[in-house]
Design an enzyme around this catalytic site. Structure first.
Site, PDB file in Angstrom:
ATOM      1  N   GLN A  64       0.816  -1.215   0.000  1.00 17.97           N
ATOM      2  CA  GLN A  64       0.000   0.000   0.000  1.00 17.97           C
ATOM      3  C   GLN A  64       0.849   1.265   0.000  1.00 17.97           C
ATOM      4  O   GLN A  64       0.336   2.353  -0.253  1.00 17.97           O
ATOM      5  CB  GLN A  64      -0.944   0.020   1.206  1.00 17.97           C
ATOM      6  CG  GLN A  64      -2.031  -1.045   1.143  1.00 17.97           C
ATOM      7  CD  GLN A  64      -2.951  -0.954   2.345  1.00 17.97           C
ATOM      8  OE1 GLN A  64      -2.647  -1.492   3.404  1.00 17.97           O
ATOM      9  NE2 GLN A  64      -4.068  -0.246   2.211  1.00 17.97           N
ATOM     10  N   HIS A 121      -3.424  -8.255   1.056  1.00 18.38           N
ATOM     11  CA  HIS A 121      -2.686  -7.221   0.312  1.00 18.38           C
ATOM     12  C   HIS A 121      -1.349  -7.751  -0.209  1.00 18.38           C
ATOM     13  O   HIS A 121      -0.855  -7.304  -1.247  1.00 18.38           O
ATOM     14  CB  HIS A 121      -2.399  -6.006   1.204  1.00 18.38           C
ATOM     15  CG  HIS A 121      -3.512  -5.000   1.245  1.00 18.38           C
ATOM     16  ND1 HIS A 121      -4.009  -4.393   0.123  1.00 18.38           N
ATOM     17  CD2 HIS A 121      -4.222  -4.477   2.288  1.00 18.38           C
ATOM     18  CE1 HIS A 121      -4.981  -3.547   0.462  1.00 18.38           C
ATOM     19  NE2 HIS A 121      -5.131  -3.577   1.766  1.00 18.38           N
ATOM     20  N   CYS A 124     -10.645   0.243   3.486  1.00 21.29           N
ATOM     21  CA  CYS A 124      -9.251   0.072   3.060  1.00 21.29           C
ATOM     22  C   CYS A 124      -8.696   1.446   2.724  1.00 21.29           C
ATOM     23  O   CYS A 124      -9.334   2.214   1.999  1.00 21.29           O
ATOM     24  CB  CYS A 124      -9.202  -0.840   1.840  1.00 21.29           C
ATOM     25  SG  CYS A 124      -7.526  -1.151   1.258  1.00 21.29           S
ATOM     26  N   LEU A 125      -7.501   1.757   3.246  1.00 19.91           N
ATOM     27  CA  LEU A 125      -6.907   3.067   2.965  1.00 19.91           C
ATOM     28  C   LEU A 125      -6.602   3.229   1.471  1.00 19.91           C
ATOM     29  O   LEU A 125      -6.458   4.356   1.001  1.00 19.91           O
ATOM     30  CB  LEU A 125      -5.629   3.253   3.790  1.00 19.91           C
ATOM     31  CG  LEU A 125      -5.841   3.360   5.309  1.00 19.91           C
ATOM     32  CD1 LEU A 125      -4.512   3.413   6.039  1.00 19.91           C
ATOM     33  CD2 LEU A 125      -6.699   4.567   5.676  1.00 19.91           C
ATOM     34  N   HIS A 127      -7.213  -9.349   6.090  1.00 20.99           N
ATOM     35  CA  HIS A 127      -7.257  -8.250   5.111  1.00 20.99           C
ATOM     36  C   HIS A 127      -5.835  -7.840   4.697  1.00 20.99           C
ATOM     37  O   HIS A 127      -5.541  -7.689   3.511  1.00 20.99           O
ATOM     38  CB  HIS A 127      -8.018  -7.072   5.748  1.00 20.99           C
ATOM     39  CG  HIS A 127      -8.094  -5.839   4.892  1.00 20.99           C
ATOM     40  ND1 HIS A 127      -9.278  -5.325   4.437  1.00 20.99           N
ATOM     41  CD2 HIS A 127      -7.123  -4.996   4.427  1.00 20.99           C
ATOM     42  CE1 HIS A 127      -9.038  -4.234   3.716  1.00 20.99           C
ATOM     43  NE2 HIS A 127      -7.746  -4.008   3.706  1.00 20.99           N
ATOM     44  N   GLU A 128      -4.954  -7.689   5.694  1.00 20.52           N
ATOM     45  CA  GLU A 128      -3.580  -7.240   5.392  1.00 20.52           C
ATOM     46  C   GLU A 128      -2.793  -8.314   4.651  1.00 20.52           C
ATOM     47  O   GLU A 128      -2.015  -8.002   3.744  1.00 20.52           O
ATOM     48  CB  GLU A 128      -2.847  -6.838   6.672  1.00 20.52           C
ATOM     49  CG  GLU A 128      -3.470  -5.705   7.459  1.00 20.52           C
ATOM     50  CD  GLU A 128      -3.816  -4.494   6.628  1.00 20.52           C
ATOM     51  OE1 GLU A 128      -3.106  -4.207   5.640  1.00 20.52           O
ATOM     52  OE2 GLU A 128      -4.818  -3.838   6.944  1.00 20.52           O
TER      53      GLU A 128
HETATM   54 ZN   LIG Z   1      -6.567  -2.510   2.754  1.00 18.23          ZN
END
Ligand SMILES: [Zn+2]
Length: 190
Positions: free
Chosen positions: A54, A156, A110-111, A152-153
């Site tokens: 990210q 990514h 999510c950022l 979730h992470e």
């Molecule tokens: Zn995320």
């Protein structure tokens, strides 16, 4: 420490598979700096998790957590559920094992997908094996919201975004409407 620029959905780095770190890399200044910057960036944007891809680094590493709330004045996120507090953690090369078949659906953000929320099914109970930021092997059971954030992470790191995990898109909601119609918890993004 620096606040890093966050890649938004559409940037190819979010769809690439990140590479594992060699254990000898973990304690290098470059990686330690990246971890500090991930925490700083996560805090700045009030996230609950942030993965290296990210911030445009294709490495299998993420940070997560937020400290227990001090007794601020009773504000609207007082309905945060028990167990929502997540210890600060750095997980490197994480491997997840589901430890029950229970699947729960709950809200995620999510950022990298700003101001959108959606309901995502996730395993309720997991064990995660990883290295910590000191290069030590750790094994940690997690449930509920903590397990959700870790899943979730970890996604990514494999180029998977939470939209990909949704059963359908009927719950997709802008943040304003989320606040207006769908309670206040878990408004932080990952
Ligand atoms: Zn995320």
């Amino acid at each position: 420490m620096s606040i890093l620029k966050i890649a938004r959905m559409g940037h190819p780095v979010l769809r690439a598979k990140a590479r594992a770190l060699h254990p000898s890399e973990i304690r290098t200044p470059k990686i330690q700096q990246l971890i500090d910057d991930l925490f700083e960036t996560m805090k700045e944007y009030q996230g609950v998790g942030l993965a290296a891809p990210q911030v445009h680094e294709g490495l299998r590493l993420f940070v997560a957590g937020f400290p227990p709330r001090k007794d601020e004045d009773e504000d609207e996120d007082d309905d945060r559920e028990e167990g929502d507090e997540i210890p600060l953690m750095t997980l490197i090369n994480p491997e997840i094992e589901m430890t029950s078949r229970d699947v729960v659906e709950d809200w995620e953000g999510c950022l990298s997908i700003p101001d959108i929320r959606g309901r995502v099914p996730r395993a309720r109970h997991i064990v995660v094996r990883a290295f910590d930021r000191n290069g030590r092997k750790i094994e940690m059971p997690a449930s509920g919201f903590t397990a959700r954030v870790i899943q979730h992470e970890t996604d990514h790191l494999d180029g998977i975004l939470f939209f990909d995990r949704m059963k359908n898109f009927q719950s997709l909601t802008f943040l304003d409407e989320f606040g207006r119609y769908w309670s206040g918890h878990n408004v932080r993004a990952e």
